[in-house]
Structure formats: C-alpha cells, structure tokens
Design an enzyme around this catalytic site. Structure first.
Site, mmCIF file in Angstrom:
data_model
loop_
_atom_site.group_PDB
_atom_site.id
_atom_site.type_symbol
_atom_site.label_atom_id
_atom_site.label_comp_id
_atom_site.label_asym_id
_atom_site.label_seq_id
_atom_site.Cartn_x
_atom_site.Cartn_y
_atom_site.Cartn_z
ATOM 1 N N GLU A 85 64.142 47.965 50.999
ATOM 2 C CA GLU A 85 64.611 48.026 49.606
ATOM 3 C C GLU A 85 63.495 47.685 48.624
ATOM 4 O O GLU A 85 62.846 46.639 48.760
ATOM 5 C CB GLU A 85 65.783 47.042 49.434
ATOM 6 C CG GLU A 85 66.427 47.115 48.062
ATOM 7 C CD GLU A 85 67.709 46.258 47.956
ATOM 8 O OE1 GLU A 85 68.453 46.155 48.953
ATOM 9 O OE2 GLU A 85 67.932 45.722 46.859
ATOM 10 N N LYS A 269 74.507 38.447 48.898
ATOM 11 C CA LYS A 269 73.751 39.591 49.453
ATOM 12 C C LYS A 269 72.314 39.550 48.924
ATOM 13 O O LYS A 269 71.363 39.830 49.653
ATOM 14 C CB LYS A 269 74.451 40.906 49.064
ATOM 15 C CG LYS A 269 73.890 42.134 49.768
ATOM 16 C CD LYS A 269 72.736 42.799 49.040
ATOM 17 C CE LYS A 269 72.271 44.055 49.750
ATOM 18 N NZ LYS A 269 71.111 44.680 49.120
ATOM 19 N N ASP A 285 67.419 37.302 65.178
ATOM 20 C CA ASP A 285 68.680 38.036 65.182
ATOM 21 C C ASP A 285 69.324 37.930 63.787
ATOM 22 O O ASP A 285 69.946 36.920 63.459
ATOM 23 C CB ASP A 285 69.583 37.417 66.267
ATOM 24 C CG ASP A 285 70.922 38.117 66.397
ATOM 25 O OD1 ASP A 285 71.300 38.884 65.492
ATOM 26 O OD2 ASP A 285 71.600 37.870 67.410
ATOM 27 N N HIS A 383 63.904 48.324 39.192
ATOM 28 C CA HIS A 383 64.196 49.313 40.230
ATOM 29 C C HIS A 383 63.644 50.671 39.833
ATOM 30 O O HIS A 383 63.153 51.417 40.651
ATOM 31 C CB HIS A 383 65.717 49.449 40.419
ATOM 32 C CG HIS A 383 66.256 48.421 41.368
ATOM 33 N ND1 HIS A 383 67.543 48.423 41.826
ATOM 34 C CD2 HIS A 383 65.673 47.350 41.944
ATOM 35 C CE1 HIS A 383 67.723 47.409 42.641
ATOM 36 N NE2 HIS A 383 66.605 46.736 42.724
#
Ligand code: MEV
Length: 431
Positions: A85, A269, A285, A383
């Site tokens: 990202e 998130k 993991d 972005h």
C-alpha cells in the site's frame, strides 16, 4: 546500528533502490552476505519456498521499504516494512521524524507468555475437576516443561495454569485449562501446541473427562507490547494548520474510534498497516498478530481503539498503544527466509521482545500518520501523489520523468493512464 549512526536519512527517498540499500546497509553495518539477501528480489528461491508450503508454483513478491527516523528506547533504528500500500512507509517515517522531537518512542513488553488451551468435555463434576487439576499444578507444569529442553535452558518454560469453566455453551458445559508458557524468543506456536497435547492424558485422568481441542490461543493477552510518544504541539503545525488545531483534531479523531466500532475497525486497520508490514518483513505470522490485536480491542465486550491520544500538561500530543504481539526472532520463517533474517539484522534487534517494541512503535506512528492526515488535509492528497506516480510508471515514464509527469497530472487534476501516455510522449519530444 552503532550509537554514532542515525536513522535520520534526509533525501533517502530520492535515491535509487541500489543506493538506498547501500546506504541502509552502511548505517546498519550489514555484512556482505546479509546485504546480498536484499539484492535477490523477493529474497526467496523457489526451492526454499517449496520447503515452506505445499504445491508451490512460484514466489509472491511485495515491496520492501525502510522506514527512517525511528528512535525507540533511545536507539536509532531503520525499520524494514513489507507492504503493497502506498503512503504507509512514508507516513511512518514522517511521524517518526515528528516523534524524534519529543525524544522518540518508549516501548516495553511483558514476559513472552503464550497461552495454550485444553478443552475438556463430559466432566462429571466441574468444580471437583478444577480443584483436582490445581492440586496437581506443579506436576502438570513439570510435564509441560519436558517438551522443549532448549527453551527451558534459555530461561523459558511452563509458568502457570488457569482453569475456566464455561457452563453454557452450545455443546454443554466444559472446562478449559490455560497453560501459560514462556516461549522466550520463539513465537511459540509449536512448543505450546506440543505441550498442550502432551498434557492431555494427565488432564483426562485428573478431570475424569474427555480432552478435545489442544491448541494455542491467539488472544495473547499475557504477551503485550506498550508504546508511548510525545509530539510537541509546534511540530504538528503545517501549512495553514496550527499545531494545537492539528493536536485537537487528532484527539477528536481518536475519540470517534474510542466510541464507535465502525470507526475503531478502520482506525485499528491503520495501526495494523504498520504492525503487519514489520511482522511480514521479519517472517512472522501476521494472521496470528491480526487475530490477537482485534480480539484484544474487543476485550471489554465492546470493540474499541487499540490506541489513545490526548494532550499533556504542556499542551503536547501524547500517544499510547498497547496490543498483544506474539512474534519471534527464532523458529519458523524468521530463520528459514533469508530476507526475514536480513530484516532482523537491519534493525539489529536482539530478541523477540525488542522486535515487539519496534513493531508497536511503528503501529503507533502509522496511526498518527492516518489521524493527522484525516484531521487536516484528508488522506487523498498523499495517496494521490503516489497514485499519480504509479499511473505515470504504468504509462511508461522512467527515472526523473516519473515525478515530472506525476506532478503535471496532479496540477492539472487529471490522473489517468491515457493522459499520462500523452504527457510521456510530449516529454520525449521536449527532451
Ligand atoms: C488506510 O489503509 C488506513 C486508514 O483508513 C486508517 C484510518 O482511517 O485511521 C487511513
């Protein structure tokens, strides 16, 4: 990284990939072999991949970047981040730069205690079984200790037993034994699962029940990392936004996540953007870490923010993050994947607890990057510039051309592949 080295590398982003590696390797004092692991794209040969998973037909690559500017517990540190990202690595680096002005990040961890769960069904007398198991606690812990003499010799091993009775479940009552085990620098899934299996016969005979599942819990709430940072309000000012207004905007944004699970999921998130990128880069993991983080965020019965933001007495912004971090620096892919090993070397972390401290710091920085952008200019601007660069590359732009074309598209407000191709053509004619 030696104490004379700094993670503050102005202009790092402007270098070529080779130059960046050269610079990062020099700062971190990497040997030639470790450095070479980064040069092999993906860092993993097909035959190595073939030994890690089944039916392998290839190796899946991700960009691996370096977050700069981090000071964690007074140590300068370059942080490897594997993530697809845009804006994440830049965001972490930028926030780490702001945090430097307040002394960087301060992180700590609990002992690396993992939980193994043993589910026991069909027990004639739950309370009597609980008492009997607890009476044999020492014997049970000694038996669990037998599974891994190596961990024992390093100071780890079984620490405690907890008994939980679940009276009402869809399958009726059951007794759950928690084996608390110090797994030292291993993530610990193997040792915990083996120990849980090994205890089954003993627990069946003590409880007069039937052992069903024997497996670790990913809600590793005995293996926590905590991190704080203070950002001077003045450091938050930019363009027309004053420092105190950005600070207050960040606190309001956090309050929204604190009160609302819909927002908290997105807020967390953002934290996990940073956390996972380091977890992946070090061969750990990330599903386990994700599961633990979100379960921990819901521990009060209501899903909420993993972080906290507020103003201190001086009016500066204070951040706090706490989450379970079951990560290792030995065992699993951390040692099998050459690039994971090299990423650990790049950070110079000595053990799993130090790694967890770095990961928590990056999570907090990432959270700040998102909240600062959302509370001021919005995230789209940042972005957009990366998006524009990607479109320019897709249209065939190369080298300096990429930034030139991207800047033109942003200025013109049209970020589109067709337009980018036209600009690339024009650019070729002009040069
Ligand atoms: C995007 O990957 C992450 C954010 O949505 C996090 C947030 O909203 O806090 C920007």
């Amino acid at each position: 990284m030696t104490s004379t080295q700094t993670s503050r590398l102005p202009g790092f982003y402007k270098l070529t990939i080779d130059e960046r590696l050269e610079r990062a390797a020099a700062v971190a004092g990497l040997d030639a072999k470790t450095k070479a692991a980064f040069e092999r794209l993906g860092g993993l040969e097909a035959d190595q991949a073939d030994h890690m998973a089944e039916n392998v037909i290839g190796v899946f690559g991700l960009p691996l970047g370096v977050a700069t500017n981090f000071i964690i517990n007074d140590r300068e540190i370059l942080v490897p981040m594997a993530i697809e990202e845009p804006s994440v690595i830049a965001g972490a680096s930028f926030m780490a730069k702001l945090a430097r002005e307040g002394g960087g990040f301060h992180a700590e961890t609990t002992e690396p205690l993992m939980i193994g769960q043993i589910q026991i069904m069909d027990i004639p007398d739950l309370e009597a079984a609980k008492t009997k198991i607890l009476e044999h606690r020492d014997e049970i812990l000694t038996e669990a200790d037998r599974v891994d003499p190596m961990i024992l010799s390093l100071g780890g091993g079984a620490r405690d037993l907890e008994i939980r009775i679940l009276k009402e479940t869809p399958a009726g009552p059951m007794l759950i034994v928690h084996l608390i085990f110090d797994t030292r620098d291993a993530m610990g899934a193997n040792v915990i699962n083996t120990a849980a299996e090994r205890l089954s016969p003993m627990l069946e005979s003590l409880s007069q029940g039937r052992v069903h599942l024997k497996i670790l819990s990913n809600l590793a709430d005995r293996r926590l990392a905590k991190v704080t940072c203070t950002i001077p309000a003045a450091a938050l000012a930019f363009e027309t936004f004053s420092g105190p207004s950005v600070r207050d905007g960040i606190v309001e944004a956090w309050a929204f996540a604190e009160a609302d699970p819909y927002r908290a999921a997105t807020h967390n998130k953002g934290i996990m953007n940073g956390v996972d990128a380091v977890v992946i880069a070090t061969g750990n993991d990330w599903r386990a870490v994700e599961a633990g983080a979100h379960a921990y965020a819901a521990r009060s019965g209501r899903y909420t923010s993993l972080s906290k933001w507020g103003a201190d007495e001086a009016g500066d912004l204070e951040g706090f993050l706490e989450l379970p971090l079951a990560v290792g620096t030995v065992g699993g892919a951390t040692r099998v994947h050459p690039l994971a090993k090299a990423c650990l070397a790049l950070m110079g972390v000595e053990n799993a607890r130090e790694l967890a401290q770095v990961i928590a710091a990056v999570g907090l920085a990432q959270n700040l990057a998102a909240l600062r952008a959302l509370a001021s200019e919005g995230i789209q601007r940042g972005h957009m510039s990366l998006h524009a660069r990607q479109i320019a590359i897709a249209a065939g732009a190369e080298g300096d051309q990429i930034d030139r074309i991207a800047a033109k598209m942003i200025a013109q407000g049209t970020i589109h592949i067709k337009h980018a191709r036209e600009l690339v053509d024009q650019d070729h004619h002009q040069s």
